[in-house]
Design a protein around this motif. Sequence first.
Motif, PDB file in Angstrom:
ATOM      1  N   ALA A   1      42.308  44.035  30.272  1.00 43.50           N
ATOM      2  CA  ALA A   1      42.199  44.746  31.535  1.00 43.50           C
ATOM      3  C   ALA A   1      40.760  45.093  31.824  1.00 43.50           C
ATOM      4  O   ALA A   1      39.974  45.326  30.920  1.00 43.50           O
ATOM      5  CB  ALA A   1      43.042  46.012  31.474  1.00 43.50           C
TER       6      ALA A   1
ATOM      7  N   ALA B   1      44.118  44.005  36.143  1.00 40.93           N
ATOM      8  CA  ALA B   1      43.464  42.703  36.362  1.00 40.93           C
ATOM      9  C   ALA B   1      43.256  42.026  35.014  1.00 40.93           C
ATOM     10  O   ALA B   1      42.879  42.668  34.042  1.00 40.93           O
ATOM     11  CB  ALA B   1      42.136  42.892  37.067  1.00 40.93           C
ATOM     12  N   SER B   2      43.504  40.717  34.962  1.00 41.37           N
ATOM     13  CA  SER B   2      43.459  40.032  33.663  1.00 41.37           C
ATOM     14  C   SER B   2      42.878  38.641  33.824  1.00 41.37           C
ATOM     15  O   SER B   2      42.679  38.152  34.924  1.00 41.37           O
ATOM     16  CB  SER B   2      44.876  39.942  33.094  1.00 41.37           C
ATOM     17  OG  SER B   2      45.689  39.238  34.002  1.00 41.37           O
TER      18      SER B   2
ATOM     19  N   ARG C   1      35.185  41.075  41.749  1.00 42.31           N
ATOM     20  CA  ARG C   1      35.344  42.498  42.114  1.00 42.31           C
ATOM     21  C   ARG C   1      34.053  43.043  42.716  1.00 42.31           C
ATOM     22  O   ARG C   1      34.059  43.701  43.758  1.00 42.31           O
ATOM     23  CB  ARG C   1      35.712  43.300  40.858  1.00 42.31           C
ATOM     24  CG  ARG C   1      35.763  44.809  41.092  1.00 42.31           C
ATOM     25  CD  ARG C   1      35.570  45.568  39.794  1.00 42.31           C
ATOM     26  NE  ARG C   1      34.221  45.350  39.254  1.00 42.31           N
ATOM     27  CZ  ARG C   1      33.841  45.705  38.033  1.00 42.31           C
ATOM     28  NH1 ARG C   1      34.708  46.272  37.205  1.00 42.31           N
ATOM     29  NH2 ARG C   1      32.602  45.478  37.621  1.00 42.31           N
TER      30      ARG C   1
ATOM     31  N   TRP D   1      40.076  44.967  46.305  1.00 33.63           N
ATOM     32  CA  TRP D   1      40.156  45.475  44.918  1.00 33.63           C
ATOM     33  C   TRP D   1      40.637  46.920  44.994  1.00 33.63           C
ATOM     34  O   TRP D   1      40.007  47.746  45.665  1.00 33.63           O
ATOM     35  CB  TRP D   1      38.771  45.402  44.276  1.00 33.63           C
ATOM     36  CG  TRP D   1      38.721  45.981  42.893  1.00 33.63           C
ATOM     37  CD1 TRP D   1      38.305  47.244  42.547  1.00 33.63           C
ATOM     38  CD2 TRP D   1      39.082  45.334  41.670  1.00 33.63           C
ATOM     39  NE1 TRP D   1      38.379  47.411  41.189  1.00 33.63           N
ATOM     40  CE2 TRP D   1      38.853  46.259  40.617  1.00 33.63           C
ATOM     41  CE3 TRP D   1      39.579  44.063  41.356  1.00 33.63           C
ATOM     42  CZ2 TRP D   1      39.107  45.945  39.279  1.00 33.63           C
ATOM     43  CZ3 TRP D   1      39.812  43.756  40.025  1.00 33.63           C
ATOM     44  CH2 TRP D   1      39.582  44.688  39.005  1.00 33.63           C
TER      45      TRP D   1
ATOM     46  N   ARG E   1      42.789  46.247  40.322  1.00 33.34           N
ATOM     47  CA  ARG E   1      43.299  44.873  40.440  1.00 33.34           C
ATOM     48  C   ARG E   1      43.097  44.323  41.848  1.00 33.34           C
ATOM     49  O   ARG E   1      42.828  45.083  42.784  1.00 33.34           O
ATOM     50  CB  ARG E   1      44.782  44.797  40.052  1.00 33.34           C
ATOM     51  CG  ARG E   1      45.707  45.734  40.826  1.00 33.34           C
ATOM     52  CD  ARG E   1      47.140  45.284  40.703  1.00 33.34           C
ATOM     53  NE  ARG E   1      47.263  43.951  41.256  1.00 33.34           N
ATOM     54  CZ  ARG E   1      48.074  43.001  40.771  1.00 33.34           C
ATOM     55  NH1 ARG E   1      48.829  43.235  39.734  1.00 33.34           N
ATOM     56  NH2 ARG E   1      48.133  41.816  41.338  1.00 33.34           N
TER      57      ARG E   1
ATOM     58  N   TYR F   1      46.892  36.643  41.504  1.00 34.02           N
ATOM     59  CA  TYR F   1      45.755  37.464  41.066  1.00 34.02           C
ATOM     60  C   TYR F   1      45.779  37.740  39.561  1.00 34.02           C
ATOM     61  O   TYR F   1      44.889  38.414  39.051  1.00 34.02           O
ATOM     62  CB  TYR F   1      45.743  38.793  41.824  1.00 34.02           C
ATOM     63  CG  TYR F   1      45.657  38.621  43.330  1.00 34.02           C
ATOM     64  CD1 TYR F   1      44.702  37.780  43.889  1.00 34.02           C
ATOM     65  CD2 TYR F   1      46.521  39.298  44.185  1.00 34.02           C
ATOM     66  CE1 TYR F   1      44.611  37.610  45.257  1.00 34.02           C
ATOM     67  CE2 TYR F   1      46.438  39.146  45.561  1.00 34.02           C
ATOM     68  CZ  TYR F   1      45.487  38.294  46.087  1.00 34.02           C
ATOM     69  OH  TYR F   1      45.389  38.137  47.446  1.00 34.02           O
ATOM     70  N   ALA F   2      46.813  37.255  38.882  1.00 32.51           N
ATOM     71  CA  ALA F   2      46.869  37.468  37.428  1.00 32.51           C
ATOM     72  C   ALA F   2      46.019  36.406  36.741  1.00 32.51           C
ATOM     73  O   ALA F   2      45.692  35.376  37.340  1.00 32.51           O
ATOM     74  CB  ALA F   2      48.315  37.374  36.949  1.00 32.51           C
TER      75      ALA F   2
END
Length: 418
Positions: free
Chosen positions: A10, A26-27, A37, A217, A221, A308-309
């Motif tokens: 994260a 977020a990853s 970001r 953002w 995330r 978004y992962a």
Amino acid sequence: MRSESQPGGALPDPPSPETPIAPAPASGDLDLVATIRDEILRDGPITFARFMQRALYEPGHGYYVAPEERPGRTGDFLTSPEAHWLFGRTIARQVSECWERLGRPRSFAVREYGAGSGALAAPMLAGIREESAGAFAATRYEPIEANAHRLAELRAALEQERLDDRLSPGDLRAAERPPEPQAGFTGVVLANEFVDAMPVHRVERREGRLVEVGVAWRDGRFVDEPMPPSTPELEAYLERAAVQLAEGQRTEINLGIRPWFAQLAEEMTRGWVFVIDYGLPAAELHSARRRQGTLKAIARQQVLADPYADVGRQDLTAHVDLTALELAARDAGFDAVGRTTQGRFLVALDLGSLLLEAQRRASSVNEALETRSAAMWLLDPRRTGGFAVSVFGRDVPLEPPLRGLADPTARATCRRRP
Ligand SMILES: C[S@@+](CC[C@H](N)C(=O)[O-])C[C@H]1O[C@@H](n2cnc3c(N)ncnc32)[C@H](O)[C@@H]1O
């Protein structure tokens, strides 16, 4: 350099008085997450196309520039060339015919966009060598591939088959680099599962207006953020393709197709372009039945829900709008020569005879069975056999039809440029 962080790790918001550090989902490649970001925190929400561009192609970090295998049997997804050499070997027949139909030019370019590790190139060039000594001698193979690791594999694959003399140095380049100054080429362009990997804009109809789905953002995330369309080209495309989105309907628009064809038109004097990909004409692709569009995240042979992962570690892809391809090609000066399915295309090129030969030569029953099942996968309309093969031509004869377009339905879309 890739982040050492683990998938699923994260990344918090940067500490600031206004932004408390929150649990952050977020990853993926956390260096990449941080740069995207930071762009958003500096400039405001970005388009999804911008997010996708960075997630897939950010130098040193993007999904498609990493060393890991992407398409392939042990990769994230399987493409036709990676499934079996029969695909490339069958395409060789079409390419050899193109050389004949162009009057057997002394210099014949075969340019492949998104060439990957050479899974299409090696059997195709070997096939051209078998089909026609003249075509082989004239062929100059030009792979265009963003990933340096794949290009090294491609060169090794061609060397192993003693095909690397078809590759001229300096031909290994990424599509986004400005074209090297060169005389217009005569030949064939191939793009298998290349266009679906171009960044797309996401749009939605809300209260009767077109809204772009941007990326913001929030709480550690990336999230969807409605924004005014970033360019009038989005609305203009939907109008031109006569697409009416229903209220609340979301879809994707690929604005990269036009400049791609425009560049091709600058560089190609005569020849054919074959785009092989999953896709649909605009009326079906953007129909109200598909309310959420076709954007997908893919990793480990699975379709995943969240684009978004795992940023930089999962593929992002959307169906190709076949109408957008055709409009862009015709605007750039190409004729729409025909469209068919991959299954019909390969059958018309008599993949069957190559399959029989491969089975005869198989060293075990298992190998023969595997070859047969790979061929079925290539032909099956529910698998890659259902992919679209869109063919465009520049200063080429339209009659008689190319062998791969022999099926009469393949030329229903055939249109000379006005
Ligand atoms: C889905 S893979 C398909 C690879 C290969 N054509 C196949 O069918 O196995 C997409 C390929 O296109 C490459 N690619 C995507 N965008 C590119 C660009 N703008 N320039 C060059 N290569 C690109 C990627 O690195 C990747 O190898």
